[in-house]
Design an enzyme around this catalytic site. Structure first.
Site, PDB file in Angstrom:
ATOM      1  N   SER A   1       0.846  -1.196   0.000  1.00  0.00           N
ATOM      2  CA  SER A   1       0.000   0.000   0.000  1.00  0.00           C
ATOM      3  C   SER A   1       0.877   1.239   0.000  1.00  0.00           C
ATOM      4  CB  SER A   1      -0.926   0.003   1.224  1.00  0.00           C
ATOM      5  OG  SER A   1      -0.160   0.135   2.414  1.00  0.00           O
ATOM      6  N   CYS A   2       0.247   2.387  -0.201  1.00  0.00           N
ATOM      7  CA  CYS A   2       0.922   3.687  -0.125  1.00  0.00           C
ATOM      8  C   CYS A   2      -0.171   4.724   0.094  1.00  0.00           C
ATOM      9  CB  CYS A   2       1.765   3.954  -1.376  1.00  0.00           C
ATOM     10  SG  CYS A   2       0.865   3.780  -2.939  1.00  0.00           S
ATOM     11  N   ASN A   3      -0.156   5.824  -0.647  1.00  0.00           N
ATOM     12  CA  ASN A   3      -1.252   6.784  -0.548  1.00  0.00           C
ATOM     13  C   ASN A   3      -2.343   6.516  -1.573  1.00  0.00           C
ATOM     14  OD1 ASN A   3      -0.659   8.260   1.681  1.00  0.00           O
ATOM     15  ND2 ASN A   3      -0.100  10.141   0.630  1.00  0.00           N
TER      16      ASN A   3
ATOM     17  N   SER B   1      -5.481   2.252  -1.184  1.00  0.00           N
ATOM     18  CA  SER B   1      -4.475   2.614  -0.190  1.00  0.00           C
ATOM     19  C   SER B   1      -5.007   3.612   0.848  1.00  0.00           C
ATOM     20  CB  SER B   1      -3.200   3.104  -0.885  1.00  0.00           C
ATOM     21  OG  SER B   1      -2.457   1.995  -1.387  1.00  0.00           O
TER      22      SER B   1
END
Length: 328
Positions: free
Chosen positions: A277-279, A307
């Protein structure tokens, strides 16, 4: 043709010089992308959703980046056309039957090998890996990512084109392979019968990997999250494996052995399921792609496309670790 999942620019140049690109079952795909504000999802749903002919005809900053200079024979895939803005996601994936329409219009075919490259951040691999992972999720496994991207190509002094490459319509058929390569909010929230924990809470059994830079993870740098909604900087129990740390200075990937060692040092556990995941699901795709390349498995990583930006809208209390600023 059998090509590695990660390919260097010299190998791509050899394919080009031999006349293989666009002639012998190999396509090279430019993924140049100009980051723009999130479009109004309701407006897009009414006026643009799946209307690929008109979307491809509209002015495109991303296409302009491609036309400013690209690898000869490369066609352009625009991430803002290949995906759409939805209520919760900046880059929501289309149903397979719709996505294949776009891929066919670009000129892609089922049995071809696709080589993806890009420009800019993360050695040009940031958006290229996202587009590559999207194609994997639609069932296309014959793919490569160009190490170092267009900057590496130029550093080596190879030929650059400004031609708009147009190919005949292709026969690409997309499959819904989402369960293998992406994970949804609903799946993360789900509980199995008889279990107390949601899937997202099984952090001791699953590699939940946050691919943002360490400053965002720790809260020492701007996170991009809404401080009115979120009282933290990360999801509880997630480990920080920044995609930026996959690269050496200059924009090429570290060696396979260096990456394997880095994964272990940062808490990656072999043979556990992996979620990245990230933003907004972009850096997460690069991390997933590289893990899949250096540690191939029958159970490859799955990318959480929505995310943290989806999580802050749907379950903001999940983003609970890190510096706190809201009253409890």
């Amino acid at each position: 043709m059998s090509l590695k999942k990660i390919i260097d620019v010299k190998s791509v140049n050899t394919l080009l010089k031999k006349g293989i690109i666009n002639k012998e079952g190999v396509r090279i795909i430019d993924c140049s992308f100009a980051v723009a504000p999130r479009p109004d999802w309701k407006e897009f749903e009414q006026e643009g959703y799946g209307d690929f002919k008109n979307l491809m005809a509209e002015p495109s900053p991303s296409r302009n980046l491609y036309l400013a200079g690209h690898i000869p024979e490369a066609v352009h895939v625009d991430l803002d056309i290949a995906t759409y803005p939805s209520r919760y996601q900046r880059f929501q994936q289309y149903r397979a039957d719709l996505f294949e329409e776009y891929a066919q219009m670009v000129g892609l075919n089922n049995k071809e090998h696709f080589i993806f490259y890009g420009k800019g951040a993360f050695g040009g691999m940031l958006f290229a890996s996202k587009v590559a992972w999207i194609f994997k999720s639609y069932g296309h496994e014959n793919i490569s990512l160009v190490d170092g991207g267009f900057d590496s190509w130029k550093r080596n002094g190879f030929e650059v084109s400004t031609e708009l490459v147009k190919l005949p319509a292709g026969n690409f058929k997309a499959e819904d392979n989402f369960k293998k390569y992406v994970i949804t909010f609903q799946e993360l929230e789900a509980k199995k019968d008889g279990e107390d924990k949601q899937f997202i809470e099984k952090t001791s059994e699953i590699n939940f990997l946050d691919s943002r830079i360490r400053g965002q993870f720790d809260g020492t740098q701007e996170t991009g999250l809404d401080p009115h909604l979120v009282n933290g900087t990360r999801i509880a129990g997630f480990k920080n494996l920044p995609s930026a740390e996959l690269l050496v200075k200059g924009g090429n990937l570290k060696s396979e052995e260096e990456i394997k060692s880095w994964l272990t040092q940062n808490g990656y556990v072999e043979n556990q399921p992996t979620i990245t995941s990230c933003n907004a699901g972009i850096q997460a795709a690069l991390l997933a792609y590289v893990i899949d390349a250096v540690k191939p498995s029958q159970n490859p990583p799955r990318v959480y496309n929505g995310s943290l930006k989806e999580m802050e809208l749907r379950a903001p209390k999940k983003i609970s670790e890190g510096p706190q600023h809201l009253p409890h």
